[in-house]
Design a protein around this motif. Structure first.
Motif, PDB file in Angstrom:
ATOM      1  N   THR A 121      34.023  44.185  46.216  1.00 38.87           N
ATOM      2  CA  THR A 121      34.250  42.423  47.028  1.00 38.87           C
ATOM      3  C   THR A 121      35.037  42.928  48.132  1.00 38.87           C
ATOM      4  OG1 THR A 121      34.282  41.606  44.691  1.00 38.87           O
ATOM      5  CG2 THR A 121      35.465  40.672  46.310  1.00 38.87           C
ATOM      6  N   VAL A 122      35.508  43.978  48.764  1.00 42.46           N
ATOM      7  CA  VAL A 122      36.004  43.756  49.828  1.00 42.46           C
ATOM      8  C   VAL A 122      35.581  44.351  50.519  1.00 42.46           C
ATOM      9  CG1 VAL A 122      37.692  46.006  51.518  1.00 42.46           C
ATOM     10  CG2 VAL A 122      38.075  44.479  49.381  1.00 42.46           C
ATOM     11  N   VAL A 123      34.001  45.275  50.595  1.00 43.67           N
ATOM     12  CA  VAL A 123      33.530  45.902  51.373  1.00 43.67           C
ATOM     13  C   VAL A 123      32.739  44.371  52.165  1.00 43.67           C
ATOM     14  CG1 VAL A 123      31.188  46.878  51.998  1.00 43.67           C
ATOM     15  CG2 VAL A 123      33.613  48.193  51.459  1.00 43.67           C
ATOM     16  N   ARG A 124      32.003  44.265  51.081  1.00 43.13           N
ATOM     17  CA  ARG A 124      31.181  42.423  51.931  1.00 43.13           C
ATOM     18  C   ARG A 124      31.622  41.606  51.997  1.00 43.13           C
ATOM     19  NH1 ARG A 124      29.013  43.053  45.370  1.00 43.13           N
ATOM     20  NH2 ARG A 124      26.967  44.633  45.104  1.00 43.13           N
ATOM     21  N   ALA A 125      33.102  41.974  51.867  1.00 42.50           N
ATOM     22  CA  ALA A 125      33.859  40.204  52.568  1.00 42.50           C
ATOM     23  C   ALA A 125      33.715  40.934  53.669  1.00 42.50           C
ATOM     24  CB  ALA A 125      35.518  39.740  51.769  1.00 42.50           C
ATOM     25  N   VAL A 126      34.123  42.213  53.877  1.00 48.24           N
ATOM     26  CA  VAL A 126      34.955  41.894  55.503  1.00 48.24           C
ATOM     27  C   VAL A 126      34.069  42.150  56.321  1.00 48.24           C
ATOM     28  CG1 VAL A 126      36.691  43.254  55.049  1.00 48.24           C
ATOM     29  CG2 VAL A 126      34.618  44.753  54.504  1.00 48.24           C
ATOM     30  N   LEU A 127      32.201  42.629  55.696  1.00 48.48           N
ATOM     31  CA  LEU A 127      31.286  42.897  56.704  1.00 48.48           C
ATOM     32  C   LEU A 127      30.360  41.488  56.727  1.00 48.48           C
ATOM     33  CD1 LEU A 127      29.193  45.544  54.979  1.00 48.48           C
ATOM     34  CD2 LEU A 127      30.117  45.537  57.026  1.00 48.48           C
ATOM     35  N   LEU A 154      45.556  44.499  49.064  1.00 51.47           N
ATOM     36  CA  LEU A 154      45.188  43.596  49.196  1.00 51.47           C
ATOM     37  C   LEU A 154      46.380  42.205  48.964  1.00 51.47           C
ATOM     38  CD1 LEU A 154      41.839  44.017  47.521  1.00 51.47           C
ATOM     39  CD2 LEU A 154      41.872  43.547  49.891  1.00 51.47           C
ATOM     40  N   LEU A 155      46.725  42.467  47.929  1.00 49.20           N
ATOM     41  CA  LEU A 155      48.057  41.561  47.675  1.00 49.20           C
ATOM     42  C   LEU A 155      49.051  41.093  48.483  1.00 49.20           C
ATOM     43  CD1 LEU A 155      48.179  41.782  43.649  1.00 49.20           C
ATOM     44  CD2 LEU A 155      47.710  39.945  45.521  1.00 49.20           C
ATOM     45  N   ALA A 156      49.491  42.298  49.755  1.00 51.37           N
ATOM     46  CA  ALA A 156      50.199  42.158  50.831  1.00 51.37           C
ATOM     47  C   ALA A 156      50.306  40.971  51.035  1.00 51.37           C
ATOM     48  CB  ALA A 156      50.109  43.345  51.378  1.00 51.37           C
ATOM     49  N   PRO A 157      49.934  40.209  52.301  1.00 53.06           N
ATOM     50  CA  PRO A 157      49.934  38.928  52.377  1.00 53.06           C
ATOM     51  C   PRO A 157      50.088  37.779  51.725  1.00 53.06           C
ATOM     52  CG  PRO A 157      47.526  40.532  53.065  1.00 53.06           C
ATOM     53  CD  PRO A 157      47.960  40.551  52.007  1.00 53.06           C
ATOM     54  N   VAL A 158      49.830  38.045  50.007  1.00 52.62           N
ATOM     55  CA  VAL A 158      50.042  36.929  49.302  1.00 52.62           C
ATOM     56  C   VAL A 158      51.812  37.322  49.536  1.00 52.62           C
ATOM     57  CG1 VAL A 158      49.961  35.555  47.353  1.00 52.62           C
ATOM     58  CG2 VAL A 158      47.702  36.651  48.796  1.00 52.62           C
ATOM     59  N   LEU A 159      52.155  38.352  48.875  1.00 52.07           N
ATOM     60  CA  LEU A 159      53.410  38.746  48.730  1.00 52.07           C
ATOM     61  C   LEU A 159      54.317  38.309  49.738  1.00 52.07           C
ATOM     62  CD1 LEU A 159      53.034  42.078  46.796  1.00 52.07           C
ATOM     63  CD2 LEU A 159      53.566  40.335  45.976  1.00 52.07           C
ATOM     64  N   TRP A 217      43.306  38.264  53.154  1.00 48.21           N
ATOM     65  CA  TRP A 217      43.591  39.884  53.154  1.00 48.21           C
ATOM     66  C   TRP A 217      42.471  39.983  54.550  1.00 48.21           C
ATOM     67  CZ3 TRP A 217      40.107  44.228  53.587  1.00 48.21           C
ATOM     68  CH2 TRP A 217      41.025  45.065  54.170  1.00 48.21           C
ATOM     69  N   CYS A 218      41.002  39.429  54.627  1.00 49.37           N
ATOM     70  CA  CYS A 218      40.622  39.647  55.898  1.00 49.37           C
ATOM     71  C   CYS A 218      40.771  39.569  57.132  1.00 49.37           C
ATOM     72  CB  CYS A 218      39.208  38.915  55.144  1.00 49.37           C
ATOM     73  SG  CYS A 218      37.840  39.688  53.971  1.00 49.37           S
ATOM     74  N   ARG A 219      41.802  38.253  57.056  1.00 49.75           N
ATOM     75  CA  ARG A 219      42.765  38.080  58.483  1.00 49.75           C
ATOM     76  C   ARG A 219      43.945  39.185  59.009  1.00 49.75           C
ATOM     77  NH1 ARG A 219      44.694  32.095  55.379  1.00 49.75           N
ATOM     78  NH2 ARG A 219      42.984  31.206  54.834  1.00 49.75           N
ATOM     79  N   SER A 220      43.346  39.936  58.064  1.00 50.36           N
ATOM     80  CA  SER A 220      44.673  40.810  58.994  1.00 50.36           C
ATOM     81  C   SER A 220      43.998  42.204  59.627  1.00 50.36           C
ATOM     82  CB  SER A 220      45.231  41.956  57.242  1.00 50.36           C
ATOM     83  OG  SER A 220      44.391  42.142  56.549  1.00 50.36           O
TER      84      SER A 220
END
Length: 472
Positions: A317-323, A393-398, A453-456
């Motif tokens: 999910t991470v790889v597909r989203a960032v690409l 991945l949860l760092a921005p939400v935290l 997270w993709c905004r980071s």
């Protein structure tokens, strides 16, 4: 396009057309069309690419007509061409303020001064040659009105071979000047003999005509080229595209190309592509996110050319989203495969290294960064940021629970309570706990978190590392 040339085309300041605003048109919808230093127009047959070039050609003066004062519109008593409508053209002048000019093709066209243009298309090129070279050698009348032209240096000949597939021993040209505009006469050495216009192929004549025009047209000028790929093989089309970009930079020109060439579209930077699509009020001009988007809208299938192996569904999910966010052209060409574990991902990655057609890399969790395995030498490895994916991945939400609240439709209080419920759980269970507490399907929750997270900055770094590993 060569990245160095691209950067220089962006940075070099020259007189050029900055945008065309369509106010009224029988073909184009009302809109503002931004034009770069090197712009590629594409779209289906009949959508309006050539018409857009003709609009610019009618607004700008012919390249060999001397300007008479700003801004210049072709000096005619009454417009007799096929262009209709009302257009506003904006110009960039590096030495002073820019300017705008309104062109109403239902009215008499006044004489004013803009950047000259030169329109190049196969039909006009060959009609000129058809009239001139029916009799060989050149008729005595023309011989009295021919002037020296130029000759390519030996170091310049390889580019012709890349475009045309022919090895020239020399290449030179002269120019007939007794006509309305100069016409080139070409000569080239092939296998110890001299060939000329009369014995060159259609592809040769067309390519030489375009390159001659780019070499001899003085700046400032706008080069309008319709279907430069005519008669050329795909490798030759790519080489011609790069050579036109180089000449545009070297001679201080602006170039606008209309093409159906998938090869040229793949070579073009996304920001330089303008895709024309039909609409109820006329053709719209769009800037796609990637060359791949343009190809797909034109009906071309984009094949898989890369494989990315990951440990689990979260990593996929991470790889597909960032690409999809940072590299959509790579997202549609790379298959992301869940290998179900770190060891299987490495094993499959080693197997794919033997492929001659598919590039491959392995993306592992950050805690595997220093865990080398036998057989990993030479295998492209990329690691997710942090030690474990869930805390990263949860760092921005935290840091800001409202981000997830806004995206999921839950309240900020509900998100804070759900995050608190994760404190005593192993990080591997964080997503399932959050999903259960917030009453959201876990795959949907993961998509929300990854999108945030993709905004980071770390997301952009990850894409760069995947590009490097896959050599894209």
């Amino acid at each position: 396009m060569n990245q160095k040339i691209l950067d220089q085309l962006t940075q070099q300041k020259v007189d050029r057309v900055d945008r065309l605003t369509v106010l009224e048109s029988p073909v184009l919808a009302p809109q503002e069309v931004a034009l770069d230093r090197f712009t590629l127009l594409t779209g289906m047959h009949g959508v309006g690419k050539s018409y857009l070039l003709r609009v610019l050609n009618e607004i700008l003066p012919n390249w060999n007509m001397p300007p008479t004062g700003p801004p210049f519109l072709r000096g005619v008593v009454e417009h007799e061409g096929t262009v209709r409508g009302v257009y506003r053209t904006s110009f960039v002048d590096p030495s002073g303020p820019g300017s705008e000019w309104l062109s109403d093709f239902s009215q008499v066209a006044p004489e004013t001064d803009l950047i000259p243009s030169r329109y190049l298309d196969p039909a006009s090129a060959f009609s000129e040659y058809g009239m001139l070279f029916q009799e060989l050698p050149l008729r005595p009348y023309h011989e009295r009105h021919i002037r020296p032209g130029g000759e390519l240096k030996p170091t310049e000949l390889p580019v012709l071979r890349a475009i045309l597939g022919r090895r020239y021993e020399f290449f030179r040209w002269r120019e007939l000047v007794d006509l309305e505009m100069p016409v080139p006469v070409f000569e080239a050495g092939v296998d110890g003999r001299t060939i000329s216009n009369a014995t060159m192929s259609s592809g040769e004549l067309w390519v030489h005509w375009i390159l001659w025009a780019f070499r001899v047209t003085p700046a400032p000028a706008v080069m309008l080229v319709d279907e430069p790929e005519a008669f050329l093989s795909p490798p030759g089309q790519a080489a011609l595209y790069h050579e036109l970009a180089r000449l545009t930079l070297a001679n201080g020109l602006q170039t606008i190309i209309a093409t159906h060439s998938t090869t040229m579209i793949r070579e073009a930077p996304p920001a330089s592509i303008r895709l024309l699509v039909p609409g109820t009020d006329g053709a719209r001009v769009l800037t796609p996110d990637s060359p791949t988007d343009a190809l797909r809208l034109l009906g071309h299938e984009v094949g898989i050319s890369a494989v990315i192996l990951v440990e689990d569904v979260v990593a996929a999910t991470v790889v597909r989203a960032v690409l999809g966010t940072f590299a959509p052209e790579l997202a549609v060409r790379a298959e992301v495969i869940v290998a179900e574990g770190e060891s299987k991902a490495r094993k499959l990655g080693r197997a794919f290294q033997a492929s001659e057609r598919l590039r491959a890399c392995v993306v592992l969790d950050g805690d595997q960064r220093h865990a080398e395995r036998k057989g990993d030498a030479g295998m492209p490895l990329v690691f997710l940021p942090g030690q474990a994916p869930e805390p990263e991945l949860l760092a921005p939400v935290l840091a800001d629970p409202e981000l997830l609240a806004n995206r999921s439709g839950r309240t900020g209080t509900a998100v804070r309570i759900a995050l608190e419920a994760c404190r005593l759980e192993d990080h591997h269970r964080w997503f399932s706990v959050l999903a259960r507490t917030l009453l959201i399907d876990e795959p949907v929750l993961v998509d929300h978190v990854v999108s945030i997270w993709c905004r980071s900055e770390a997301a952009g770094v990850l894409v760069g590392e995947i590009r490097t590993a896959l050599r894209f």
